[in-house]
Scaffold this motif. Structure first.
Motif, PDB file in Angstrom:
ATOM      1  N   ALA A 230       0.846  -1.050  -0.028  1.00 60.97           N
ATOM      2  CA  ALA A 230      -0.223  -0.191  -0.035  1.00 60.97           C
ATOM      3  C   ALA A 230       0.967   1.265  -0.114  1.00 60.97           C
ATOM      4  CB  ALA A 230      -0.882  -0.018   1.300  1.00 60.97           C
ATOM      5  N   MET A 231       0.458   2.443  -0.455  1.00 64.69           N
ATOM      6  CA  MET A 231       1.089   3.710  -0.687  1.00 64.69           C
ATOM      7  C   MET A 231       1.389   4.091   0.851  1.00 64.69           C
ATOM      8  SD  MET A 231       1.659   5.156  -3.502  1.00 64.69           S
ATOM      9  CE  MET A 231       1.401   6.875  -3.096  1.00 64.69           C
ATOM     10  N   THR A 232       0.655   3.808   1.888  1.00 62.87           N
ATOM     11  CA  THR A 232       0.854   4.231   3.214  1.00 62.87           C
ATOM     12  C   THR A 232       1.010   2.729   4.089  1.00 62.87           C
ATOM     13  OG1 THR A 232      -0.493   6.247   2.936  1.00 62.87           O
ATOM     14  CG2 THR A 232       0.324   5.490   5.188  1.00 62.87           C
ATOM     15  N   PRO A 233       2.164   2.360   4.209  1.00 57.63           N
ATOM     16  CA  PRO A 233       2.352   1.186   5.147  1.00 57.63           C
ATOM     17  C   PRO A 233       1.949   1.681   6.578  1.00 57.63           C
ATOM     18  CG  PRO A 233       4.481   2.236   4.883  1.00 57.63           C
ATOM     19  CD  PRO A 233       3.514   3.226   3.878  1.00 57.63           C
ATOM     20  N   LEU A 234       1.794   0.483   7.371  1.00 57.80           N
ATOM     21  CA  LEU A 234       1.236   0.650   8.752  1.00 57.80           C
ATOM     22  C   LEU A 234       2.214   1.657   9.504  1.00 57.80           C
ATOM     23  CD1 LEU A 234      -0.882  -0.345  10.716  1.00 57.80           C
ATOM     24  CD2 LEU A 234       1.060  -1.575  11.599  1.00 57.80           C
ATOM     25  N   PRO A 235       3.393   1.635   9.292  1.00 58.21           N
ATOM     26  CA  PRO A 235       3.990   2.609  10.575  1.00 58.21           C
ATOM     27  C   PRO A 235       3.802   4.065   9.967  1.00 58.21           C
ATOM     28  CG  PRO A 235       5.419   0.814   9.801  1.00 58.21           C
ATOM     29  CD  PRO A 235       4.210   0.656   8.981  1.00 58.21           C
ATOM     30  N   LEU A 236       3.352   4.413   8.945  1.00 57.03           N
ATOM     31  CA  LEU A 236       2.991   5.683   8.367  1.00 57.03           C
ATOM     32  C   LEU A 236       1.586   6.054   8.585  1.00 57.03           C
ATOM     33  CD1 LEU A 236       5.313   6.283   5.359  1.00 57.03           C
ATOM     34  CD2 LEU A 236       5.866   6.680   7.791  1.00 57.03           C
ATOM     35  N   ALA A 237       0.777   5.200   8.973  1.00 52.18           N
ATOM     36  CA  ALA A 237      -0.900   5.513   8.924  1.00 52.18           C
ATOM     37  C   ALA A 237      -0.995   5.944   9.983  1.00 52.18           C
ATOM     38  CB  ALA A 237      -1.588   4.045   8.860  1.00 52.18           C
ATOM     39  N   ALA A 242      -6.820  11.741   9.586  1.00 60.68           N
ATOM     40  CA  ALA A 242      -5.892  12.538   8.828  1.00 60.68           C
ATOM     41  C   ALA A 242      -6.322  14.082   8.608  1.00 60.68           C
ATOM     42  CB  ALA A 242      -5.536  11.921   7.371  1.00 60.68           C
ATOM     43  N   GLN A 243      -5.292  14.958   8.337  1.00 63.63           N
ATOM     44  CA  GLN A 243      -5.729  16.239   8.264  1.00 63.63           C
ATOM     45  C   GLN A 243      -6.453  16.489   6.908  1.00 63.63           C
ATOM     46  OE1 GLN A 243      -5.173  18.842  10.638  1.00 63.63           O
ATOM     47  NE2 GLN A 243      -4.707  17.184  11.829  1.00 63.63           N
ATOM     48  N   GLY A 244      -5.974  15.501   6.028  1.00 61.45           N
ATOM     49  CA  GLY A 244      -6.823  15.724   4.781  1.00 61.45           C
ATOM     50  C   GLY A 244      -6.797  14.454   3.922  1.00 61.45           C
ATOM     51  N   ALA A 245      -7.111  14.361   2.715  1.00 56.55           N
ATOM     52  CA  ALA A 245      -7.298  13.203   1.960  1.00 56.55           C
ATOM     53  C   ALA A 245      -5.730  12.851   1.360  1.00 56.55           C
ATOM     54  CB  ALA A 245      -8.033  13.447   0.662  1.00 56.55           C
ATOM     55  N   LEU A 246      -4.968  13.946   1.011  1.00 57.12           N
ATOM     56  CA  LEU A 246      -3.517  13.410   0.835  1.00 57.12           C
ATOM     57  C   LEU A 246      -2.648  12.931   2.001  1.00 57.12           C
ATOM     58  CD1 LEU A 246      -1.786  13.642  -1.713  1.00 57.12           C
ATOM     59  CD2 LEU A 246      -0.931  15.813  -0.732  1.00 57.12           C
ATOM     60  N   ASP A 247      -3.173  13.372   3.134  1.00 57.02           N
ATOM     61  CA  ASP A 247      -2.391  12.743   4.307  1.00 57.02           C
ATOM     62  C   ASP A 247      -2.881  11.374   4.323  1.00 57.02           C
ATOM     63  OD1 ASP A 247      -0.904  15.243   4.565  1.00 57.02           O
ATOM     64  OD2 ASP A 247      -1.914  15.491   6.422  1.00 57.02           O
ATOM     65  N   ALA A 248      -4.198  11.283   4.164  1.00 58.72           N
ATOM     66  CA  ALA A 248      -4.776   9.739   4.508  1.00 58.72           C
ATOM     67  C   ALA A 248      -4.015   8.806   3.385  1.00 58.72           C
ATOM     68  CB  ALA A 248      -6.299   9.821   4.187  1.00 58.72           C
ATOM     69  N   LEU A 249      -3.764   9.225   2.221  1.00 64.11           N
ATOM     70  CA  LEU A 249      -3.265   8.464   1.256  1.00 64.11           C
ATOM     71  C   LEU A 249      -1.882   8.066   1.596  1.00 64.11           C
ATOM     72  CD1 LEU A 249      -3.487   6.919  -1.393  1.00 64.11           C
ATOM     73  CD2 LEU A 249      -2.801   9.255  -2.656  1.00 64.11           C
ATOM     74  N   LEU A 250      -1.082   9.150   1.629  1.00 61.14           N
ATOM     75  CA  LEU A 250       0.389   9.266   1.589  1.00 61.14           C
ATOM     76  C   LEU A 250       1.184   9.031   3.174  1.00 61.14           C
ATOM     77  CD1 LEU A 250       1.198  11.574  -1.148  1.00 61.14           C
ATOM     78  CD2 LEU A 250       0.884   9.318  -1.225  1.00 61.14           C
ATOM     79  N   GLY A 251       0.241   9.573   3.911  1.00 57.68           N
ATOM     80  CA  GLY A 251       0.995   9.629   5.258  1.00 57.68           C
ATOM     81  C   GLY A 251       1.733  11.011   5.365  1.00 57.68           C
ATOM     82  N   ARG A 252       1.359  11.700   6.470  1.00 59.19           N
ATOM     83  CA  ARG A 252       1.786  13.109   6.575  1.00 59.19           C
ATOM     84  C   ARG A 252       3.069  13.521   6.081  1.00 59.19           C
ATOM     85  NH1 ARG A 252      -0.231  15.331  12.112  1.00 59.19           N
ATOM     86  NH2 ARG A 252      -1.964  14.256  11.283  1.00 59.19           N
ATOM     87  N   THR A 253       4.240  12.723   6.334  1.00 61.88           N
ATOM     88  CA  THR A 253       5.692  13.108   5.958  1.00 61.88           C
ATOM     89  C   THR A 253       5.433  12.740   4.542  1.00 61.88           C
ATOM     90  OG1 THR A 253       6.559  12.335   8.092  1.00 61.88           O
ATOM     91  CG2 THR A 253       8.116  12.482   6.220  1.00 61.88           C
ATOM     92  N   ARG A 254       5.244  11.546   3.939  1.00 58.90           N
ATOM     93  CA  ARG A 254       5.208  11.315   2.491  1.00 58.90           C
ATOM     94  C   ARG A 254       4.479  12.510   1.831  1.00 58.90           C
ATOM     95  NH1 ARG A 254       4.645   5.240   1.162  1.00 58.90           N
ATOM     96  NH2 ARG A 254       6.598   5.288   2.334  1.00 58.90           N
ATOM     97  N   ALA A 255       3.237  12.946   2.389  1.00 59.48           N
ATOM     98  CA  ALA A 255       2.477  13.897   1.532  1.00 59.48           C
ATOM     99  C   ALA A 255       3.463  15.200   1.581  1.00 59.48           C
ATOM    100  CB  ALA A 255       1.252  14.286   2.354  1.00 59.48           C
ATOM    101  N   ALA A 256       4.215  15.544   2.692  1.00 51.19           N
ATOM    102  CA  ALA A 256       5.022  16.722   2.749  1.00 51.19           C
ATOM    103  C   ALA A 256       6.153  16.593   1.736  1.00 51.19           C
ATOM    104  CB  ALA A 256       5.403  16.877   4.171  1.00 51.19           C
ATOM    105  N   VAL A 257       6.620  15.453   1.753  1.00 47.10           N
ATOM    106  CA  VAL A 257       7.649  15.156   0.472  1.00 47.10           C
ATOM    107  C   VAL A 257       7.200  15.502  -0.861  1.00 47.10           C
ATOM    108  CG1 VAL A 257       9.271  13.494  -0.630  1.00 47.10           C
ATOM    109  CG2 VAL A 257       8.808  13.647   1.698  1.00 47.10           C
ATOM    110  N   LEU A 258       6.154  14.952  -1.130  1.00 43.80           N
ATOM    111  CA  LEU A 258       5.509  15.288  -2.495  1.00 43.80           C
ATOM    112  C   LEU A 258       5.297  16.920  -2.534  1.00 43.80           C
ATOM    113  CD1 LEU A 258       4.271  14.064  -5.271  1.00 43.80           C
ATOM    114  CD2 LEU A 258       2.280  14.125  -4.283  1.00 43.80           C
ATOM    115  N   GLN A 259       4.784  17.330  -1.790  1.00 47.34           N
ATOM    116  CA  GLN A 259       4.493  18.920  -1.735  1.00 47.34           C
ATOM    117  C   GLN A 259       5.567  19.690  -1.994  1.00 47.34           C
ATOM    118  OE1 GLN A 259       2.032  19.243   1.892  1.00 47.34           O
ATOM    119  NE2 GLN A 259       0.052  19.177   0.925  1.00 47.34           N
TER     120      GLN A 259
END
Length: 319
Positions: A230-237, A242-259
């Motif tokens: 999954a795009m968001t493995p358990l340790p990142l869930a 989540a603050q938003g749909a993007l955080d729910a999908l990627l995890g907060r840190t991974r979403a920040a990387v993409l942004q």
């Protein structure tokens, strides 16, 4: 190499599992604990699980190896855990000597318990059920809400990817080594497995625990099950919403990387700007690259990352 041959009918029959299957995820969680990859994401989780895992779970490691190429009877794709245990016990009469030899050859312990299982010894099957229950209570049950969150976010993302770029793109994004050769979906990594779908279709299930290349489980006449990380493995869930749909999908840190990659950045710059380690940045960028959301190129010694058009679409949509 994994090779899955599709017909036109099969491409129309690609669907997602409605929910994660408890015994499948449980098996993959125990597999993930034995692996050594993605330490930046799973390292702390592995250490904690190693301290908390009950002793009665240990026999399961004779069945479940770190490559994920495990006997299918111990991980039936059922929605209900109790129903799954019934199917595990019902498999006692279907186990073959060939499967015993293969499993015993990979097992870290002595083969006596496995021979008892294959011999339909009641005590051995009771031990197996107790081990599965203990593992479920310790490993899966406390985090089931996060497992489902990871599953649903990935399905939402792949569904959108299918709608905008097609089934081929959705499947190719499940791993960096995945590709299409004509009508065959291929992942150039061991173990070797080849199947022709022949009109049965394919069911997809993202796993919050699995970290390797996609796995295929094919039983009976129904559609085989393709398991992938999954795009968001358990340790990142996140445990909290989540603050938003993007955080729910990627995890907060991974979403920040993409942004952050709306502007091209090096690995070192991402680590500095987001205050995370270099290995963690590498894990996040690898997953984002596999999903087609970023590209990576070298400029001398520097490694440069930037968002793709698909990544920009995701950022704009918030899903």
């Amino acid at each position: 190499m994994l090779r899955v041959h599709f017909t036109a009918e099969d491409l129309l029959g690609v669907t997602f599992a409605p929910e994660p299957y408890p015994l499948v995820e449980l098996a993959l969680a125990l597999v993930a604990w034995q692996r050594t990859d993605q330490q930046a994401v799973f390292g702390r989780w592995r250490g904690r699980l190693g301290r908390e895992l009950p002793a009665r779970v240990r026999p399961l490691f004779d069945l479940l190896g770190p490559d994920g190429d495990n006997p299918s009877f111990v991980e039936p794709p059922t929605h209900d855990f109790e129903e799954g245990l019934e199917r595990v016990r019902a498999a006692a009469g279907t186990l073959t000597p060939e499967a015993l030899r293969r499993t015993a050859g990979r097992a870290p312990g002595t083969p006596s318990w496995l021979r008892s299982l294959w011999g339909r010894d009641a005590d051995a099957w009771d031990d197996l059920e107790r081990a599965l229950r203990a593992a479920h209570d310790a490993v899966l049950a406390p985090h089931w809400a996060r497992v489902r969150q990871s599953f649903r976010a990935d399905v939402a993302w792949r569904t959108r990817l299918m709608a905008t770029h097609g089934i081929r793109a959705a499947l190719a994004s499940t791993h960096t080594a995945a590709r299409w050769h004509g009508t065959a979906f291929e992942v150039g990594l061991p173990p070797d497995y080849e199947v022709r779908l022949d009109g049965r279709g394919l069911t997809l299930m993202p796993s919050a625990f699995w970290t390797g290349r996609p796995l295929l489980a094919a039983e009976g006449d129904g559609p085989p099950l393709l398991l992938y990380p999954a795009m968001t493995p358990l340790p990142l869930a996140a445990a909290e919403p989540a603050q938003g749909a993007l955080d729910a999908l990627l995890g907060r840190t991974r979403a920040a990387v993409l942004q952050s990659l709306v502007q091209q950045r090096t690995t070192s710059e991402l680590a500095r700007d987001l205050d995370i380690s270099l290995p963690s940045v590498s894990e996040h960028t690898r997953t984002l690259r596999a999903a087609g959301l970023i590209t990576t190129e070298r400029d001398g010694k520097a490694v440069l990352h930037s968002v793709t058009g698909l990544g920009v679409d995701l950022l704009h949509s918030g899903t």
